[in-house]
Design an enzyme around this catalytic site. Structure first.
Site, short mmCIF file in Angstrom:
data_model
loop_
_atom_site.label_atom_id
_atom_site.label_comp_id
_atom_site.label_asym_id
_atom_site.label_seq_id
_atom_site.Cartn_x
_atom_site.Cartn_y
_atom_site.Cartn_z
N HIS A 47 0.82 -1.21 0.00
CA HIS A 47 0.00 0.00 0.00
C HIS A 47 0.86 1.27 0.00
CE1 HIS A 47 -4.07 -1.73 0.34
NE2 HIS A 47 -3.46 -2.70 0.99
N GLY A 136 -5.91 -15.90 -6.16
CA GLY A 136 -6.47 -15.32 -4.94
C GLY A 136 -5.56 -15.38 -3.74
N GLY A 138 -2.89 -13.39 -3.31
CA GLY A 138 -2.14 -12.15 -3.16
C GLY A 138 -0.78 -12.21 -3.81
N SER A 141 -1.57 -12.74 -9.61
CA SER A 141 -1.95 -13.50 -10.81
C SER A 141 -2.46 -12.56 -11.89
CB SER A 141 -3.01 -14.54 -10.46
OG SER A 141 -4.14 -13.94 -9.84
N ASP A 186 3.39 -4.43 -9.19
CA ASP A 186 3.21 -5.79 -9.69
C ASP A 186 3.67 -5.93 -11.13
OD1 ASP A 186 2.15 -6.20 -7.22
OD2 ASP A 186 0.10 -6.58 -7.89
#
Length: 393
Positions: A47, A136, A138, A141, A186
């Site tokens: 974050h 799912g 984290g 993907s 990412d």
């Protein structure tokens, strides 16, 4: 033999073989190009990428592989093959007169967004996607799909894009099509990761530093809770908006460069209590990302561990994105001899915990988790791996 609770990478060759076989079965011809892109786990800096901070992710040995071939149909046909079955989507190749728009099925928006943002003409093509990346968890993907799609389009078109620009276009695709206002981390690490290294990314300048991370005595273990709490979908955008609200009050474009003293100014402004908490997390997490990089380089694992625990507490108490399952796994790790530190990783509300642990303590940690954690965890070793690439077939 690995236990049923261990996720083991299939390997590029096996995934490529599966994808080519599926392509031949679905399209009755052979694929001509192929690409691979990894998932990632973030060691520090959650974050903060959308606040122009520093982050320290590594790419995983788990991959998304995509194979394809041009077609004369003017249509892009994509098949995604998962353990749960086969999903298919088709959409027209974009033109200036008929640009692509988001739509159903939702999973195809990750592909469509990249096709729409590719810096060159995209003709019709057929493609198959396979992956051994846990969904799912984290582990990004979504970025893996975006970057592998872009890399396949590079192979199909012969057009190569500078890596940072490639990551930016994949991020733009996720903003516009799935509608997720993610930061750049990412897509950046999935594009540019290097084996045996973490990547310290400056999300303001978009410069990066490869950080050697291989150590024969220490492992990075990811524990997937296999939990994803059902939320309204607004939590991530809300956190981002709260951080921007704090920056706006301080008269800054982002929270990057904000000092602890300026947080006191924010407090004196009588801003919303949640806005102040989010800002404090970001300021301290950016510092932790820079600091932990130094300790990874010097292999000061005790200090690495302390920073991991600090980060988890901040994500739980200030950013408020943890959940009981993540907290429980961190506490099991904290009580296990040989563990240096642990934290939740990713956007939160489920997903995974990342643990830095002595290699000879990994099995003991797994046993303790399986006996004490009231859930169905799976384990995977985060062996720092290479980023996206075209595969010669």
């Amino acid at each position: 033999m690995p236990a049923l609770t261990d996720a083991v990478p299939a390997g590029e060759a096996a995934l490529l073989r599966r994808a080519r076989d599926e392509f031949a079965a679905v399209f009755a011809r052979g694929a001509t190009v192929a690409a691979a892109a990894p998932g990632r786990v973030n060691l520090m800096g959650d974050h903060v990428d959308y606040c122009e901070g520093y982050v320290l992710p590594v790419a995983l040995p788990f991959l998304t592989v995509m194979v394809g071939a041009p077609s004369n149909s003017g249509t892009c046909r994509v098949v995604s093959v998962q353990d749960s079955g086969r999903q298919e989507a088709s959409f027209p190749a974009p033109t200036a007169a008929n640009p692509l728009k988001p739509g159903e099925p939702a999973w195809a928006n990750y592909v469509k967004g990249v096709v729409a943002n590719f810096p060159g003409p995209v003709e019709g093509f057929d493609a198959v996607i396979v992956s051994d990346l846990p969904m799912g968890a984290g582990l990004s993907s979504s970025a893996s799909i975006e970057v592998v799609t872009f890399t396949l389009l590079e192979a199909l078109s012969g057009i190569r894009t500078e890596p940072v620009r490639k990551a930016q276009l994949c991020q733009k695709a996720e903003h516009e099509f799935p509608g997720m206002p993610c930061g750049i981390m990412d897509q950046y690490v999935v594009t540019m990761a290097k084996k045996d290294h973490a990547l310290l990314i400056d999300c303001r300048s978009l410069e990066s530093t490869q950080v050697p991370i291989f150590n024969s005595d220490t492992a990075i273990l990811v524990i997937n809770t296999n939990v994803k709490h059902q939320l309204t979908g607004s939590e991530y955008p809300q956190r981002r908006a709260q951080c921007q609200a704090a920056a706006d009050i301080l008269g800054k474009p982002s929270l990057r460069g904000t000092t602890v003293e300026q947080l006191e100014d924010l407090k004196q402004s009588n801003c919303d209590a949640d806005v102040l908490k989010r800002a404090r997390h970001v300021v301290e997490e950016i510092r932790r990302s820079e600091e932990i990089t130094k300790y990874f380089k010097t292999r000061d694992w005790e200090r690495v561990g302390e920073l991991l625990y600090e980060s988890h507490e901040s994500l739980r108490n200030l950013m408020e994105v943890s959940c009981p399952e993540l907290d429980a796994l961190v506490e099991v790790a904290r009580a296990t001899p040989g563990v240096y530190g642990a934290r939740m990783t990713g956007g939160g509300f489920g997903g995974s915990v990342v643990v830095v642990v002595k290699k000879n303590s990994v099995d003991d940690l797994k046993k303790r988790v399986l006996s004490q954690y009231k859930g169905n965890p799976t384990f995977l070793l985060a062996i720092p791996s290479d980023g996206a690439r075209i595969i010669n077939i």
